[in-house]
Design an enzyme around this catalytic site. Sequence first.
Site, PDB file in Angstrom:
ATOM      1  N   ARG A  48       0.850  -1.202   0.000  1.00  0.00           N
ATOM      2  CA  ARG A  48       0.000   0.000   0.000  1.00  0.00           C
ATOM      3  C   ARG A  48       0.882   1.247   0.000  1.00  0.00           C
ATOM      4  O   ARG A  48       1.265   1.755   1.064  1.00  0.00           O
ATOM      5  CB  ARG A  48      -0.919  -0.018   1.223  1.00  0.00           C
ATOM      6  CG  ARG A  48      -1.903  -1.178   1.209  1.00  0.00           C
ATOM      7  CD  ARG A  48      -2.903  -1.086   2.355  1.00  0.00           C
ATOM      8  NE  ARG A  48      -2.247  -1.221   3.649  1.00  0.00           N
ATOM      9  CZ  ARG A  48      -1.982  -2.381   4.237  1.00  0.00           C
ATOM     10  NH1 ARG A  48      -2.296  -3.510   3.629  1.00  0.00           N
ATOM     11  NH2 ARG A  48      -1.405  -2.412   5.412  1.00  0.00           N
ATOM     12  N   LYS A 206       9.081 -22.439  14.751  1.00  0.00           N
ATOM     13  CA  LYS A 206      10.339 -22.091  15.417  1.00  0.00           C
ATOM     14  C   LYS A 206      11.055 -23.348  15.902  1.00  0.00           C
ATOM     15  O   LYS A 206      12.292 -23.430  15.842  1.00  0.00           O
ATOM     16  CB  LYS A 206      10.048 -21.146  16.580  1.00  0.00           C
ATOM     17  CG  LYS A 206       9.481 -19.799  16.135  1.00  0.00           C
ATOM     18  CD  LYS A 206       8.955 -18.987  17.308  1.00  0.00           C
ATOM     19  CE  LYS A 206       8.360 -17.672  16.850  1.00  0.00           C
ATOM     20  NZ  LYS A 206       7.736 -16.904  17.954  1.00  0.00           N
TER      21      LYS A 206
END
Length: 429
Positions: A48, A206
């Site tokens: 954007r 993770k």
Amino acid sequence: MRTRPLKVALLGCGVVGSEVARIMTTHADDLTARIGAPVELAGVAVRRPSKVREGIDPALITTDATALLKRGDIDVAIEVIGGIEPARTLITTAFENGISVVSANKALLAQDGAALHAAAETHGLDLYYEAAVAGAIPLVRPMRESLAGDKINRVMGIVNGTTNFILDKMDSTGAGYQEALDEATALGYAEADPTADVEGYDAAAKAAILAGIAFHTRVRLDDVYREGMTEVSAADFASAKRMGCTIKLLAILERAADGESVTARVHPAMIPLTHPLASVREAYNAVFVEAEAAGRLMFYGPGAGGAPTASAVLGDLVAICRNKLAEATGPGESAYTQLPVSPMGDVVTRYHISLDVADKPGVLAQVATTFAEHGVSIDTVRQQGKDGEASLVVVTHRAPDAALSGTVEALRKLDTVRGVASIMRVEGE
């Protein structure tokens, strides 16, 4: 000192990306001194472009990330977009154009880390990702560099701040799960859709990354056993307190005793209050590493947030830029062991099981017999009864998870067992 600046393309400018840009600007002189050459933000790729980004020159903003990477003058790309695509394609494009990469993208690295490492090696470039695990906590680099001469046997940690905040509130205030989640959302710790956190997907990604580093083998997200923490109740915390424990959502990575396989898992567990991880409060992260020579090490700090994560990103940027000046690369993937990842059923652990049973003679004997038939030894039993109903809490000795799981399924079939109220593993002893 080299006078031509090292040029950086920033891919993504959200919470983390905007902090990276801010620090690069405000600490420019320090970064130059530490690297040995100026470092310059040469372009910022966003979705954007009309959004106001304070402190960033509008002339740097572009919606064409691919064109930015193909300009021909970019030295390092910082990827903080997240998700699988377009991040994967953009990182590959960066390597093809001679650009080293810093990434904070745990999901992508857990899924396609091997392919990305191979691409970096093919082009003689760096792929660094300290920010992908545990935010600002220096963990990835110490494990793959400082402990490179040691043998890591076990990693156990809290690697998701949102879930730790929720569980900490449930523990300290007696709040229920939904009430604690609502507070985490109001404070900005939990997303509007908290599924990735509370169902353990974030922690599992993770865990896959850390297991690969710790055991020098390839561990993908699909290899990690995962349970969320949405079923953890106030009653579970009450039971934990009676045992001198608390409850945490843990990532646990282990090398088998014979060294021939590894396991990786994420699930809620009771841990003793005497364990270092038990005192980790609020949205903090902590990882406990057990190495053969170094012994037990604990890494602790803020595991998320714009500034802490940006700190880890900038640390990687400095390291890569220094490598560029030295015409060298840092450590890449180490997967020489190629150890298989064993299923959860092979893990040796303990269970805390809460049963709703009929309050009549012979129930305890029947339950004990079921445990014995599955080769599981009982450590302690606590029973409370009233008006024909009873609650039976059993804590086992260590046994293979498959045997423990089989015991629970057999208990469910007993006429005297009206329900299995809670099952939780006990770790950290």
